[in-house]
Design a protein around this motif. Structure first.
Motif, mmCIF file in Angstrom:
data_model
loop_
_atom_site.group_PDB
_atom_site.id
_atom_site.type_symbol
_atom_site.label_atom_id
_atom_site.label_comp_id
_atom_site.label_asym_id
_atom_site.label_seq_id
_atom_site.Cartn_x
_atom_site.Cartn_y
_atom_site.Cartn_z
ATOM 1 N N VAL A 92 0.968 -0.934 -0.095
ATOM 2 C CA VAL A 92 0.124 -0.129 0.061
ATOM 3 C C VAL A 92 1.025 1.085 -0.122
ATOM 4 C CG1 VAL A 92 -2.261 1.267 1.494
ATOM 5 C CG2 VAL A 92 -2.055 -1.468 1.348
ATOM 6 N N TYR A 93 0.838 2.164 -1.531
ATOM 7 C CA TYR A 93 1.723 3.442 -0.751
ATOM 8 C C TYR A 93 0.611 4.877 -0.658
ATOM 9 C CZ TYR A 93 5.120 0.656 -4.030
ATOM 10 O OH TYR A 93 6.172 0.086 -4.645
ATOM 11 N N TYR A 94 1.302 5.479 0.745
ATOM 12 C CA TYR A 94 0.894 6.013 1.153
ATOM 13 C C TYR A 94 1.781 7.269 0.793
ATOM 14 C CZ TYR A 94 -1.249 2.682 4.329
ATOM 15 O OH TYR A 94 -1.986 1.708 4.684
ATOM 16 N N CYS A 95 0.296 8.456 0.534
ATOM 17 C CA CYS A 95 1.302 9.902 0.542
ATOM 18 C C CYS A 95 1.569 10.829 1.559
ATOM 19 C CB CYS A 95 0.316 10.973 -0.735
ATOM 20 S SG CYS A 95 0.494 12.546 -0.892
ATOM 21 N N ASN A 96 2.123 11.334 1.574
ATOM 22 C CA ASN A 96 2.332 11.857 2.696
ATOM 23 C C ASN A 96 3.211 13.387 2.674
ATOM 24 O OD1 ASN A 96 5.129 13.507 4.618
ATOM 25 N ND2 ASN A 96 3.526 11.814 5.980
ATOM 26 N N ALA A 97 2.289 14.593 4.155
ATOM 27 C CA ALA A 97 3.206 15.819 3.895
ATOM 28 C C ALA A 97 3.238 15.878 5.419
ATOM 29 C CB ALA A 97 2.040 17.135 3.151
ATOM 30 N N ARG A 98 4.123 17.221 5.464
ATOM 31 C CA ARG A 98 4.729 17.376 6.688
ATOM 32 C C ARG A 98 4.540 19.101 6.491
ATOM 33 N NH1 ARG A 98 10.249 15.055 8.487
ATOM 34 N NH2 ARG A 98 9.529 12.625 8.359
ATOM 35 N N THR A 99 3.865 19.793 7.257
ATOM 36 C CA THR A 99 4.257 20.972 7.776
ATOM 37 C C THR A 99 4.991 21.292 8.493
ATOM 38 O OG1 THR A 99 1.952 20.896 9.440
ATOM 39 C CG2 THR A 99 1.521 21.473 7.345
ATOM 40 N N TRP A 100 5.131 22.037 9.769
ATOM 41 C CA TRP A 100 6.485 22.519 10.536
ATOM 42 C C TRP A 100 5.961 21.922 12.153
ATOM 43 C CZ3 TRP A 100 11.410 23.499 8.997
ATOM 44 C CH2 TRP A 100 11.301 24.140 7.710
ATOM 45 N N SER A 101 4.726 21.297 12.261
ATOM 46 C CA SER A 101 4.356 20.934 13.023
ATOM 47 C C SER A 101 3.293 19.762 13.120
ATOM 48 C CB SER A 101 3.270 22.405 13.633
ATOM 49 O OG SER A 101 2.229 22.438 12.543
ATOM 50 N N SER A 102 3.454 19.482 11.524
ATOM 51 C CA SER A 102 2.518 17.809 12.109
ATOM 52 C C SER A 102 2.339 17.072 10.498
ATOM 53 C CB SER A 102 0.918 18.929 11.856
ATOM 54 O OG SER A 102 0.417 19.430 13.145
ATOM 55 N N GLU A 103 2.118 16.156 10.734
ATOM 56 C CA GLU A 103 1.911 15.419 9.167
ATOM 57 C C GLU A 103 0.687 15.073 8.542
ATOM 58 O OE1 GLU A 103 6.155 12.921 9.213
ATOM 59 O OE2 GLU A 103 5.259 12.061 10.722
ATOM 60 N N PHE A 104 0.534 15.023 7.894
ATOM 61 C CA PHE A 104 -0.750 13.737 7.128
ATOM 62 C C PHE A 104 -0.747 12.827 6.512
ATOM 63 C CE2 PHE A 104 -1.720 18.764 8.285
ATOM 64 C CZ PHE A 104 -2.007 18.765 8.839
ATOM 65 N N TRP A 105 -1.707 12.281 5.973
ATOM 66 C CA TRP A 105 -1.887 11.126 5.464
ATOM 67 C C TRP A 105 -2.571 11.118 4.643
ATOM 68 C CZ3 TRP A 105 3.177 7.793 5.490
ATOM 69 C CH2 TRP A 105 4.469 7.986 7.029
ATOM 70 N N GLY A 106 -2.209 10.090 3.067
ATOM 71 C CA GLY A 106 -3.479 10.351 2.604
ATOM 72 C C GLY A 106 -4.176 8.677 3.127
ATOM 73 N N GLN A 107 -5.381 8.135 1.985
ATOM 74 C CA GLN A 107 -5.849 6.853 2.562
ATOM 75 C C GLN A 107 -4.771 5.497 2.216
ATOM 76 O OE1 GLN A 107 -9.881 6.966 1.880
ATOM 77 N NE2 GLN A 107 -10.657 7.336 3.405
ATOM 78 N N GLY A 108 -3.892 5.295 1.472
ATOM 79 C CA GLY A 108 -3.513 4.877 0.651
ATOM 80 C C GLY A 108 -3.889 4.043 -0.722
ATOM 81 N N THR A 109 -2.946 3.473 -1.387
ATOM 82 C CA THR A 109 -3.586 3.060 -2.760
ATOM 83 C C THR A 109 -3.088 2.185 -2.500
ATOM 84 O OG1 THR A 109 -3.784 3.553 -5.297
ATOM 85 C CG2 THR A 109 -2.113 3.808 -3.965
ATOM 86 N N GLN A 110 -3.859 0.490 -2.691
ATOM 87 C CA GLN A 110 -2.931 -0.415 -3.488
ATOM 88 C C GLN A 110 -1.790 -0.449 -4.479
ATOM 89 O OE1 GLN A 110 -3.396 -3.098 -0.337
ATOM 90 N NE2 GLN A 110 -1.233 -3.667 -2.853
ATOM 91 N N VAL A 111 -0.873 -1.136 -4.244
ATOM 92 C CA VAL A 111 -0.404 -1.327 -5.840
ATOM 93 C C VAL A 111 0.251 -2.956 -5.762
ATOM 94 C CG1 VAL A 111 2.535 -1.400 -6.735
ATOM 95 C CG2 VAL A 111 0.696 0.566 -5.677
#
Length: 115
Positions: A92-111
């Motif tokens: 499962v591949y996940y997208c991640n984004a970082r700010t200076w204070s937080s991390e955010f994740w997508g739900q993932g997509t199966q490969v």
């Protein structure tokens, strides 16, 4: 807040290619860096590639030369071009984004890569 949605996963044969997309919405200006992670069954989540606000990229050593991370700022979208896929890329591949204070994740997509 940042919301991330992945797309582009699916079933491919070994040696094939896929392009994953991650579209971000929300407070985009707060994102300092984005990344692709993956998690295979029974394994820990691992970093695949990163791209910074300035556009610099880094890759896991094992994926160098096969995967390419990029972004299209006008569309708020990050991509992962995956070539010469191997069964061990199945995850499962996940997208991640970082700010200076937080991390955010997508739900993932199966490969899934078949032999």
């Amino acid at each position: 807040q940042v919301q991330l949605v992945e797309s582009g996963g699916g079933l491919v044969q070994a040696g094939g290619s896929l392009r994953l997309s991650c579209t971000a919405s929300g407070i985009i200006v707060s994102i300092a860096a984005m990344a692709w992670y993956r998690q295979a069954p029974g394994k820990q989540r691992e970093l695949v590639a990163t791209i910074t606000r300035g556009g610099s990229t880094n890759y896991a050593d094992s994926l160098k030369g096969r995967f390419t991370i990029s972004r299209e700022n006008a569309k708020n979208t990050m991509y992962l071009q995956m070539n010469s896929l191997k069964p061990e890329d199945t995850a499962v591949y996940y997208c991640n984004a970082r700010t200076w204070s937080s991390e955010f994740w997508g739900q993932g997509t199966q490969v899934t890569v078949s032999a």
